[in-house]
Design an enzyme around this catalytic site. Structure first.
Site, short mmCIF file in Angstrom:
data_model
loop_
_atom_site.label_atom_id
_atom_site.label_comp_id
_atom_site.label_asym_id
_atom_site.label_seq_id
_atom_site.Cartn_x
_atom_site.Cartn_y
_atom_site.Cartn_z
N CYS A 114 44.38 40.83 27.86
CA CYS A 114 44.89 41.97 28.64
C CYS A 114 46.18 42.55 28.05
CB CYS A 114 45.11 41.56 30.08
SG CYS A 114 43.60 41.03 30.89
N HIS A 248 49.57 47.22 33.40
CA HIS A 248 48.22 46.65 33.31
C HIS A 248 47.62 46.64 34.71
CE1 HIS A 248 44.82 44.27 32.43
NE2 HIS A 248 45.29 43.16 32.96
N ASN A 278 39.95 45.77 36.50
CA ASN A 278 40.72 45.27 35.35
C ASN A 278 39.88 45.44 34.08
OD1 ASN A 278 42.04 43.78 33.41
ND2 ASN A 278 42.37 41.97 34.69
O1 UT7 Z 1 44.55 40.54 33.67
C1 UT7 Z 1 45.40 39.49 33.97
C2 UT7 Z 1 44.65 38.42 34.55
N1 UT7 Z 1 44.21 38.50 35.89
C3 UT7 Z 1 45.02 38.59 36.95
O2 UT7 Z 1 46.14 38.99 36.86
C4 UT7 Z 1 44.46 38.16 38.27
C5 UT7 Z 1 45.48 37.34 38.99
N2 UT7 Z 1 45.00 36.80 40.26
C6 UT7 Z 1 44.60 37.57 41.30
O3 UT7 Z 1 44.56 38.78 41.20
C7 UT7 Z 1 44.25 36.88 42.60
O4 UT7 Z 1 44.65 35.56 42.55
C8 UT7 Z 1 42.73 36.96 42.95
C9 UT7 Z 1 42.36 38.37 43.29
C10 UT7 Z 1 41.92 36.47 41.75
C11 UT7 Z 1 42.41 36.08 44.15
O5 UT7 Z 1 43.19 36.47 45.26
P1 UT7 Z 1 43.94 35.35 46.13
O6 UT7 Z 1 44.59 36.06 47.23
O7 UT7 Z 1 44.80 34.56 45.19
O8 UT7 Z 1 42.72 34.52 46.70
P2 UT7 Z 1 42.37 32.97 46.49
O9 UT7 Z 1 41.92 32.72 45.11
O10 UT7 Z 1 43.50 32.17 47.04
O11 UT7 Z 1 41.13 32.83 47.45
C12 UT7 Z 1 41.24 33.05 48.88
C13 UT7 Z 1 39.88 32.90 49.51
C14 UT7 Z 1 39.14 31.62 49.06
O12 UT7 Z 1 38.46 31.09 50.21
P3 UT7 Z 1 39.09 29.85 51.01
O13 UT7 Z 1 39.24 28.75 49.99
O14 UT7 Z 1 40.41 30.36 51.54
O15 UT7 Z 1 38.05 29.61 52.04
C15 UT7 Z 1 38.13 32.10 48.07
O16 UT7 Z 1 36.97 31.31 48.02
O17 UT7 Z 1 39.02 33.97 49.13
C16 UT7 Z 1 37.77 33.46 48.65
N3 UT7 Z 1 37.26 34.39 47.63
C17 UT7 Z 1 36.46 35.42 47.93
N4 UT7 Z 1 35.95 35.87 49.08
C18 UT7 Z 1 35.17 36.96 49.03
C19 UT7 Z 1 37.50 34.38 46.29
N5 UT7 Z 1 36.87 35.42 45.71
C20 UT7 Z 1 36.22 36.07 46.70
C21 UT7 Z 1 35.40 37.21 46.72
N6 UT7 Z 1 34.91 37.62 47.91
N7 UT7 Z 1 35.11 37.93 45.61
#
Ligand code: UT7
EC number: 2.3.1.180
Length: 321
Positions: A114, A248, A278
């Site tokens: 990225c 980004h 992204n």
């Molecule tokens: O390009 C540079 C690299 N990438 C980034 O910069 C991405 C950086 N990270 C992020 O943007 C965020 O961490 C994410 C968008 C990937 C995830 O958001 P989050 O608020 O950190 O969510 P999380 O990973 O803590 O997950 C929260 C919940 C989980 O369920 P439980 O364990 O709380 O029951 C996940 O299983 O959301 C669930 N979850 C989803 N639910 C519906 C994860 N992905 C999804 C999904 N749809 N697509």
């Protein structure tokens, strides 16, 4: 007079097919509500089989050349930033060169995921200022849809395909136009936090994107705020001097948190993550092109570019348009 790399033109290209969150929710256990709330993403473009990193990159390059009023034969340097090249080799930059019909020049790829476009801009800036070429095409192009695990909802909803390109021209200037500072960083000890679980030298396969989202998020806000502070200090300017930040486009929450940390108002930040998701190395030049074409970014503006990605790698650049 100072020899600087001047932004001479911008361009971009998106695959024909656009996919909404609702359409994704038909094939993966997710929802429009979750994706919008956690990321700000509403749509992404997904490449058809005939659309590749090289074809999208070349389409963006053609637009950038037209905007700069240049021909492919004027270009002395082509750099493609990509993590999803058409082939392991040759470099996608040489395929772009062939599509454009550009004669003998320097052409190579940069792999910093990225942050790849920031790395490519910094390399091109150095090469132009040391006389390697007069005009350079710097392209970010990706087809991340090819390396996504479509069963993994934690990653497949986040990415899209596309390309952005700029022409940088070496010019002797009397004012402060052009690239004023760039800063690049990498910390390989975090290479397992965002990676692809395959490759020519390990599995012999292309592999799929794997990410520890929360950890990446945390590092992104810290690293981006810090590198933006560095480049602004390099040019002796403050947050209030910035006309536009082109970040980004990984997650709207990362963009908002970084802007807040630096005291930058949201109306000076170019946002495309809702429309493109992204697109890795393509996200910054795609957003830059959009804001140049719709008239927001104009001659004389101070613009800051920043990105962070797998490696970890991150970087920023300050330029006067
Ligand atoms: O390009 C540079 C690299 N990438 C980034 O910069 C991405 C950086 N990270 C992020 O943007 C965020 O961490 C994410 C968008 C990937 C995830 O958001 P989050 O608020 O950190 O969510 P999380 O990973 O803590 O997950 C929260 C919940 C989980 O369920 P439980 O364990 O709380 O029951 C996940 O299983 O959301 C669930 N979850 C989803 N639910 C519906 C994860 N992905 C999804 C999904 N749809 N697509």
């Amino acid at each position: 007079m100072t020899l600087r790399a001047i932004l001479a033109g911008t361009g971009s290209a998106l695959p024909r097919t656009r996919v909404s969150n609702a359409e994704l929710a038909e094939r993966v256990d997710t929802s429009d509500e979750w994706i919008v709330e956690r990321t700000g993403i509403r749509f992404r473009h997904i490449a058809e089989p005939d659309e590749t990193t090289a074809t999208l990159g070349a389409a963006a390059a053609k637009e950038a050349l037209a905007a700069a009023g240049l021909q492919p034969s004027d270009i002395g340097l082509i750099i493609v930033a990509t993590a999803t090249p058409d082939n392991t080799f040759p470099a996608s930059a040489t395929k772009v060169q062939a599509i454009l019909g550009a004669p003998d020049c320097i052409a190579f790829d940069v792999a910093a995921v990225c942050s790849g476009f920031l790395y490519a801009v910094s390399v091109a800036d150095s090469m132009l200022r040391t006389g390697a070429a007069k005009h350079a095409l710097v392209i970010g192009s990706e087809t991340f849809s090819r390396i996504l695990d479509w069963e993994d909802r934690t990653t497949c909803v986040l990415f899209g395909d596309g390309a952005g390109a700029i022409v940088l021209s070496a010019e002797d200037v009397a004012d402060d136009r052009g690239i004023l500072a760039t800063r690049l960083h990498a910390e390989g000890k975090y290479c397992d936090m965002l990676y692809v679980d395959g490759g020519p030298s390990t599995t012999g396969t292309v592999g799929h994107v794997r990410m520890q989202g929360r950890e990446v998020f945390r590092h992104a806000v810290t690293n981006l705020a810090s590198v933006l502070g560095e480049v602004m200090a390099d040019v002796g300017l403050a947050a209030e001097d910035i006309d536009w930040v082109v970040p980004h486009q990984a997650n709207k929450r990362i963009i908002d948190a970084t802007a807040k940390k630096l005291g930058l108002p949201a109306d000076r930040v170019v946002l495309t993550v809702d429309q493109h998701a992204n697109t890795s190395a393509a996200s910054v030049p795609l957003a830059l092109d959009l804001a140049v074409r719709d008239g927001r970014i104009k001659r004389g503006d101070l613009v800051v570019l920043e990105a962070m990605g797998g490696g970890f790698t991150w970087g920023a650049a300050v330029l006067r348009i």
